[in-house]
Design a protein around this motif. Structure first.
Motif, mmCIF file in Angstrom:
data_model
loop_
_atom_site.group_PDB
_atom_site.id
_atom_site.type_symbol
_atom_site.label_atom_id
_atom_site.label_comp_id
_atom_site.label_asym_id
_atom_site.label_seq_id
_atom_site.Cartn_x
_atom_site.Cartn_y
_atom_site.Cartn_z
ATOM 1 N N LEU A 55 0.863 -1.174 0.000
ATOM 2 C CA LEU A 55 0.000 0.000 0.000
ATOM 3 C C LEU A 55 0.906 1.232 0.000
ATOM 4 N N ASN A 56 0.969 1.882 -1.142
ATOM 5 C CA ASN A 56 1.939 2.938 -1.406
ATOM 6 C C ASN A 56 1.397 4.292 -0.928
ATOM 7 N N LEU A 57 1.785 4.670 0.277
ATOM 8 C CA LEU A 57 1.331 5.909 0.909
ATOM 9 C C LEU A 57 2.413 6.977 0.796
ATOM 10 N N SER A 58 2.018 8.211 0.520
ATOM 11 C CA SER A 58 2.989 9.299 0.467
ATOM 12 C C SER A 58 3.306 9.787 1.878
ATOM 13 N N LYS A 59 4.462 10.389 2.042
ATOM 14 C CA LYS A 59 4.855 10.927 3.353
ATOM 15 C C LYS A 59 3.916 12.055 3.776
ATOM 16 N N LYS A 60 3.459 12.832 2.790
ATOM 17 C CA LYS A 60 2.533 13.927 3.073
ATOM 18 C C LYS A 60 1.209 13.405 3.618
ATOM 19 N N GLU A 61 0.681 12.353 3.010
ATOM 20 C CA GLU A 61 -0.594 11.790 3.464
ATOM 21 C C GLU A 61 -0.428 11.106 4.821
ATOM 22 N N GLN A 62 0.709 10.472 5.048
ATOM 23 C CA GLN A 62 0.929 9.860 6.364
ATOM 24 C C GLN A 62 0.871 10.924 7.453
ATOM 25 N N ARG A 63 1.463 12.090 7.211
ATOM 26 C CA ARG A 63 1.424 13.192 8.188
ATOM 27 C C ARG A 63 -0.017 13.580 8.502
ATOM 28 N N LYS A 64 -0.852 13.692 7.467
ATOM 29 C CA LYS A 64 -2.259 14.047 7.671
ATOM 30 C C LYS A 64 -2.975 13.013 8.540
ATOM 31 N N ARG A 65 -2.707 11.746 8.278
ATOM 32 C CA ARG A 65 -3.392 10.680 9.015
ATOM 33 C C ARG A 65 -2.910 10.604 10.458
ATOM 34 N N PHE A 66 -1.617 10.858 10.681
ATOM 35 C CA PHE A 66 -1.107 10.900 12.049
ATOM 36 C C PHE A 66 -1.769 12.029 12.830
ATOM 37 N N LEU A 67 -1.879 13.207 12.197
ATOM 38 C CA LEU A 67 -2.514 14.348 12.864
ATOM 39 C C LEU A 67 -3.972 14.053 13.180
ATOM 40 N N LYS A 68 -4.648 13.355 12.277
ATOM 41 C CA LYS A 68 -6.047 12.986 12.514
ATOM 42 C C LYS A 68 -6.161 12.060 13.711
ATOM 43 N N ARG A 69 -5.233 11.142 13.853
ATOM 44 C CA ARG A 69 -5.233 10.236 15.001
ATOM 45 C C ARG A 69 -5.015 11.006 16.304
ATOM 46 N N LEU A 70 -4.166 12.012 16.242
ATOM 47 C CA LEU A 70 -3.874 12.797 17.441
ATOM 48 C C LEU A 70 -5.031 13.714 17.810
ATOM 49 N N ASP A 71 -5.767 14.187 16.808
ATOM 50 C CA ASP A 71 -6.876 15.109 17.058
ATOM 51 C C ASP A 71 -8.157 14.398 17.480
ATOM 52 N N ASP A 72 -8.274 13.118 17.178
ATOM 53 C CA ASP A 72 -9.495 12.363 17.470
ATOM 54 C C ASP A 72 -9.253 11.436 18.664
ATOM 55 N N PRO A 73 -9.871 11.740 19.836
ATOM 56 C CA PRO A 73 -9.648 10.907 21.035
ATOM 57 C C PRO A 73 -9.944 9.430 20.807
ATOM 58 N N SER A 74 -10.908 9.124 19.923
ATOM 59 C CA SER A 74 -11.264 7.725 19.686
ATOM 60 C C SER A 74 -10.196 6.994 18.880
ATOM 61 N N LYS A 75 -9.224 7.764 18.312
ATOM 62 C CA LYS A 75 -8.162 7.145 17.521
ATOM 63 C C LYS A 75 -6.784 7.316 18.154
ATOM 64 N N ASN A 76 -6.745 7.934 19.348
ATOM 65 C CA ASN A 76 -5.455 8.141 20.013
ATOM 66 C C ASN A 76 -4.720 6.829 20.269
ATOM 67 N N TRP A 77 -5.491 5.765 20.516
ATOM 68 C CA TRP A 77 -4.874 4.469 20.841
ATOM 69 C C TRP A 77 -4.052 3.909 19.692
ATOM 70 N N LYS A 78 -4.351 4.384 18.473
ATOM 71 C CA LYS A 78 -3.627 3.884 17.305
ATOM 72 C C LYS A 78 -2.227 4.483 17.182
ATOM 73 N N PHE A 79 -1.995 5.586 17.900
ATOM 74 C CA PHE A 79 -0.720 6.292 17.732
ATOM 75 C C PHE A 79 0.298 5.828 18.758
ATOM 76 N N SER A 80 1.531 5.674 18.297
ATOM 77 C CA SER A 80 2.641 5.296 19.154
ATOM 78 C C SER A 80 3.814 6.214 18.871
ATOM 79 N N ALA A 81 4.607 6.450 19.893
ATOM 80 C CA ALA A 81 5.791 7.295 19.704
ATOM 81 C C ALA A 81 6.721 6.678 18.660
ATOM 82 N N ASP A 82 6.678 5.346 18.548
ATOM 83 C CA ASP A 82 7.514 4.670 17.543
ATOM 84 C C ASP A 82 7.122 5.074 16.123
#
Length: 306
Positions: free
Chosen positions: A190-217
């Motif tokens: 699944l070929n994801l761009s670095k720009k789109e990955q940044r957007k999805r990470f920010l979405k995970r951080l902004d949405d409390p229901s998705k915070n569990w998906k984010f890791s410092a790693d």
């Protein structure tokens, strides 16, 4: 507009030593001359149809009990592996499908060769096996973090080009063996761009229901982006074979990725041409007798009511 089969062919990487990842656009979403909402509607309708077709084809695959299908997903974090598996396989009978996710190897797994823990999870005949990450981690994350090889305690190992070439050779040999013995191997990056990955990470951080998906790693690994892209390019170039080709799927738009993956899987299962087992004449007589007995029971009950 390209046909679904043409799109699958566009994503398939033939045995080509000149493969370059930069030739595959992560943001590809069809003909730009066609309105986006039309393209998205077409992709969603195609996904719905393919989910239905896959459910029917998987039923035949399970009944035939001859071929099995191994589906491998590799991608950077947030590329949509989990969501793609969830949506594409939503109509499949759980009895005929197995999903495995591979984390850091255990002490027992490190005491075996690098393919051991993956071969234990290969699908049985008639079943679809899904690897959410796979033995390709052993030439991707391990290559980006070569210190992990030391934990494997391989006698006399030297981390040079020959070491990685040998691993590619071992993987190709395994997949050749599987294809010769009734397991069709499908591989998706699944070929994801670095720009789109940044957007999805920010979405995970902004949405409390998705915070569990984010890791410092996740951020730590993002810092190795260029190293990972180089590793993916070399891995795909070395292991995309006639018997187990890679499919590089544009993943910046989830609706695009899910539709293409579904079409590719349906196409692969149909190519196996699984059929329901034929009933021998003796069994047909048994079926006929059983039907007559059950129909007679129904008539007796109706008489008793009268």
């Amino acid at each position: 507009m390209m046909t679904p089969n043409e799109i699958v062919a566009m994503c398939r990487v033939d045995h080509d030593k000149t493969f370059r990842l930069e030739d595959h656009d992560p943001a590809w979403a069809g003909d730009p001359d066609i309105a986006k909402d039309q393209r998205k509607k077409f992709a969603e309708e195609s996904l719905t149809q393919n989910v239905s077709d896959l459910a029917e084809a998987q039923d035949r695959l399970y009944a035939a009990d001859s071929w099995s299908l191994l589906i491998i997903f590799q991608a950077m974090d947030a590329a949509g592996k989990d969501g793609t598996i969830k949506h594409v396989m939503s109509g499949v009978n759980p009895q005929g499908c197995q999903v495995f996710s591979f984390k850091h190897p255990s002490a027992e797994e490190l005491d075996h060769n690098f393919l051991w823990r993956y071969t234990k999870a290969l699908p049985e005949r008639g079943r679809i096996g899904i690897f959410n990450r796979s033995y390709y981690e052993e030439v991707l994350v391990v290559r980006v973090h070569p210190e992990l090889v030391h934990a494997e305690r391989i006698p006399g190992s030297k981390l040079n080009d020959d070491f990685w070439d040998d691993r590619f050779e071992d993987i190709n040999a395994l997949e050749r063996h599987l294809s010769r013995n009734g397991t069709r191997v499908l591989k998706f990056f699944l070929n994801l761009s670095k720009k789109e990955q940044r957007k999805r990470f920010l979405k995970r951080l902004d949405d409390p229901s998705k915070n569990w998906k984010f890791s410092a790693d996740d951020l730590s690994e993002r810092g190795h982006w260029d190293d990972y892209m180089k590793a993916y390019e070399e891995t795909i170039r070395a292991t995309s074979t006639k018997w187990a080709p890679w499919h590089v799927i544009p993943a910046d738009h989830k609706w695009v990725a899910r539709s293409i993956v579904a079409q590719t899987i349906v196409q692969a299962v149909e190519a196996l041409d699984p059929k329901y087992p034929q009933v021998v004449p003796e069994h047909l007589e048994t079926i006929k007798a059983a039907k007559q007995q059950l129909e007679a029971e129904g008539k007796d009950k109706d008489k008793n009511k009268d």
